[in-house]
Design a protein around this motif. Structure first.
Motif, PDB file in Angstrom:
ATOM      1  N   ASP A  34       1.638  -3.260   3.030  1.00  0.00           N
ATOM      2  CA  ASP A  34       0.358  -2.914   2.108  1.00  0.00           C
ATOM      3  C   ASP A  34      -0.741  -3.526   2.821  1.00  0.00           C
TER       4      ASP A  34
ATOM      5  N   TYR B  13      -2.402   1.863   5.244  1.00  0.00           N
ATOM      6  CA  TYR B  13      -1.613   1.073   4.761  1.00  0.00           C
ATOM      7  C   TYR B  13      -0.507   0.752   5.165  1.00  0.00           C
TER       8      TYR B  13
ATOM      9  N   THR C  68       2.487  -2.572  -3.885  1.00  0.00           N
ATOM     10  CA  THR C  68       0.938  -2.076  -4.259  1.00  0.00           C
ATOM     11  C   THR C  68       1.162  -0.794  -4.933  1.00  0.00           C
TER      12      THR C  68
ATOM     13  N   THR D 130      -4.368   1.788  -5.822  1.00  0.00           N
ATOM     14  CA  THR D 130      -5.217   0.773  -5.262  1.00  0.00           C
ATOM     15  C   THR D 130      -5.693   1.280  -3.702  1.00  0.00           C
TER      16      THR D 130
END
Length: 252
Positions: free
Chosen positions: A116, A215, A236, A240
């Protein structure tokens, strides 16, 4: 070699041709995400609405309009794989979108990169086929440095940690052999995915404003010849990453 045949000339079929179907509301910036959950969750939000769509034999590919105050941005789901992703981008640019913020996950070749983490692909190893139709043959390609600086400044301003590195773009995720991974690491790549080098070549050819980040997700463990999904560490919420894209969009 067929992949040495790059020609900087008009094609028989261009994305601006009338036969390329698609219609809708256009804004300056579109967020192009390989994560379908982001699009699904956005589409269910109050005041988010379908702004338009592209269409092919698979059906309609809608984009949605997300608004904060007077600021609007479009959001659409990217189809995984370099040929289709670049094809979508061709048509979206032809429709009138100016800025393309592209996000999706990447695999990790270097275990020191935790799950992440936000990655900025500064350059890419071209282990796919699409890019060779948009740029002369070479082992590597990169984004315009000014575009990278714009993205870095936006993330710094928003306090978002990020790592810049080289990526390995491959068409064949089931052929990431241990020896290939070792060679790609030796060439400087820390992550792997399926589209970046092709998108870089397209951006150069069409002079498009592309701001791409990843990510980190799974780990391709070449030492033990194992695939580590790292699911227990990928905690996560996907929205986000959408907020990271918005931070970039608001600075354009």
């Amino acid at each position: 070699m067929l992949l040495d045949e790059f020609e900087n000339s008009r094609a028989v079929i261009e994305p601006t041709d009338e036969g390329i179907r698609g219609i809708g509301e256009i804004c300056d910036t579109i967020i192009f995400t390989f994560n379908g959950e982001i699009v699904n969750r956005l589409s269910q939000m109050e005041k988010v609405y379908e702004g338009g769509y592209l269409q092919n034999l698979n059906g309609k590919l809608p984009w949605y309009i997300y608004q904060e105050g007077n600021y609007k941005v479009a959001v659409t789901m990217a189809i995984i794989g370099a040929p289709m992703a670049v094809g979508q981008l061709e048509e979206l640019k032809a429709k009138g979108f100016k800025n393309f913020i592209i996000l999706g996950s990447c695999g990790v070749l270097d275990k020191s990169l935790q799950a992440d983490k936000i990655i900025l692909p500064c350059s890419a190893l071209r282990d796919e086929g699409t890019s060779y139709h948009y740029a002369a043959a070479s082992d590597e390609i990169a984004y315009d440095h000014a575009l990278l600086l714009t993205m870095e400044k936006a993330l710094d301003k928003a306090g978002i940690e990020h790592v810049g590195t080289k990526t390995w773009t491959t068409d064949a995720f089931y052929r990431e052999t241990p020896e290939k991974v070792r060679r790609r690491l030796a060439a400087g790549a820390q992550v792997v995915e399926m589209e970046a080098s092709a998108i870089m070549a397209w951006a150069q050819f069409r002079q498009a404003n592309v701001y791409q980040f990843f990510y980190t997700a799974d780990y391709v463990d070449h030492h033990n010849q194992e695939w580590d999904t790292r699911l227990e560490f990928r905690t996560t919420d996907v929205m986000t990453f959408f907020k990271v894209a918005l931070a970039i969009a608001k600075e354009l």
